[in-house]
Enzyme design. Structure first.
Site, PDB file in Angstrom:
ATOM      1  N   ASP A  13       0.819  -1.167  -0.091  1.00 24.03           N
ATOM      2  CA  ASP A  13      -0.016   0.143   0.036  1.00 24.03           C
ATOM      3  C   ASP A  13       0.896   1.307  -0.037  1.00 24.03           C
ATOM      4  O   ASP A  13       2.071   1.187   0.170  1.00 24.03           O
ATOM      5  CB  ASP A  13      -0.694   0.011   1.334  1.00 24.03           C
ATOM      6  CG  ASP A  13      -1.790   1.403   1.575  1.00 24.03           C
ATOM      7  OD1 ASP A  13      -2.562   1.746   0.378  1.00 24.03           O
ATOM      8  OD2 ASP A  13      -1.756   1.822   2.405  1.00 24.03           O
ATOM      9  N   ASP A  15      -0.030   5.288   1.295  1.00 26.74           N
ATOM     10  CA  ASP A  15      -0.478   6.009   2.297  1.00 26.74           C
ATOM     11  C   ASP A  15      -0.350   5.274   3.606  1.00 26.74           C
ATOM     12  O   ASP A  15      -1.147   4.410   3.770  1.00 26.74           O
ATOM     13  CB  ASP A  15      -1.427   6.963   2.046  1.00 26.74           C
ATOM     14  CG  ASP A  15      -1.543   7.905   1.050  1.00 26.74           C
ATOM     15  OD1 ASP A  15      -0.647   8.743   1.031  1.00 26.74           O
ATOM     16  OD2 ASP A  15      -2.492   7.685  -0.198  1.00 26.74           O
ATOM     17  N   ASP A 163      -1.407  -0.860   6.162  1.00 24.99           N
ATOM     18  CA  ASP A 163      -1.657  -0.113   7.431  1.00 24.99           C
ATOM     19  C   ASP A 163      -3.277   0.232   7.786  1.00 24.99           C
ATOM     20  O   ASP A 163      -3.515   0.871   8.861  1.00 24.99           O
ATOM     21  CB  ASP A 163      -0.937   1.214   7.483  1.00 24.99           C
ATOM     22  CG  ASP A 163      -1.606   2.245   6.582  1.00 24.99           C
ATOM     23  OD1 ASP A 163      -2.063   1.845   5.568  1.00 24.99           O
ATOM     24  OD2 ASP A 163      -1.834   3.280   7.184  1.00 24.99           O
TER      25      ASP A 163
END
Length: 225
Positions: A13, A15, A163
């Site tokens: 991922d 961001d 995250d």
């Protein structure tokens, strides 16, 4: 003892996982909240890991032109990358990886992903699956499956760094092996390996073993698949 994983490919991922864009993200959604008299905290609680259009549709007042508002927000994001930095250790780890063995799968659009990776001083991968490249965003597995296919990899042999809850659910749905980055502790993160950042994370590539990934702080690991 460190946790050692073997993989065919690594999928990241962006961001919150490779790039810390928290300040820029909060500024953009603050503008959106102010335009419509909305609660910024409520928006931020659901926006992480989700495509912009989906967040707009979920929070904008009735009658809002979702497409036009999304385009406005994306333009705000692209123009404002101030304070965007790499997650510690990310640049070193990416430099260790063969270019054809890693990809980014992000809920950001392609232009924004390119701007944020550049602002953080990180290289663009050969394979970047953005919000513009999928019909369904996370938690759909579409993005991770597309990245694995583009790399010629088996999703079951892909380690995913994520995250956010939606991303972890997407990785699991794709049959990949999720590793949590940062402090997220939602249901999908329970029992997963976790790293605070990439400090101490190493990866060695070999023709025989693929990628040998070493995580410095192991957690209980469910069986692959």
């Amino acid at each position: 003892m460190p946790l050692v994983l073997t993989a065919q490919t690594l999928l990241f991922d962006m961001d919150g996982t490779l790039v810390d864009s928290t300040a820029a993200v909060e500024r953009t959604w603050s503008r959106f909240a102010g335009r419509h008299g909305l609660d910024l905290a409520v928006i931020l609680a659901s926006a992480h890991g989700q495509r912009t259009a989906e967040t707009v549709a979920a929070h904008a007042p009735p009658g809002t032109d979702v497409a036009a508002e999304t385009a406005w927000l994306v333009a705000q994001d692209v123009a404002d990358t101030g304070g965007t930095v790499a997650v510690p250790g990310a640049a070193r780890l990416l430099a260790e990886l063969p270019p054809d063995r890693w990809a980014v799968v992000t809920s950001a659009g392609r232009e924004l992903a390119e701007r944020r990776m550049a602002a953080a001083g990180l290289p663009l991968p050969e394979v970047l699956i953005s919000a513009d490249d999928v019909l369904e965003g996370k938690p759909s597995p579409e993005g991770f499956l597309a990245a694995a296919e583009r790399l010629g990899a088996d999703p079951a042999r892909a380690v995913v760094f994520e995250d956010a809850e939606l991303g972890l659910l997407a990785a699991r749905a794709a049959g990949c092996f999720p590793v949590v980055v940062g402090a997220h502790d939602g249901p999908a993160a329970q029992g997963r390996p976790r790293v605070a950042d990439y400090t101490g994370v190493t990866c060695v590539s070999s023709p025989q073993d693929g990628l040998r990934l070493v995580l410095p702080a192991p957690a209980p690991v469910p069986a692959l698949g």
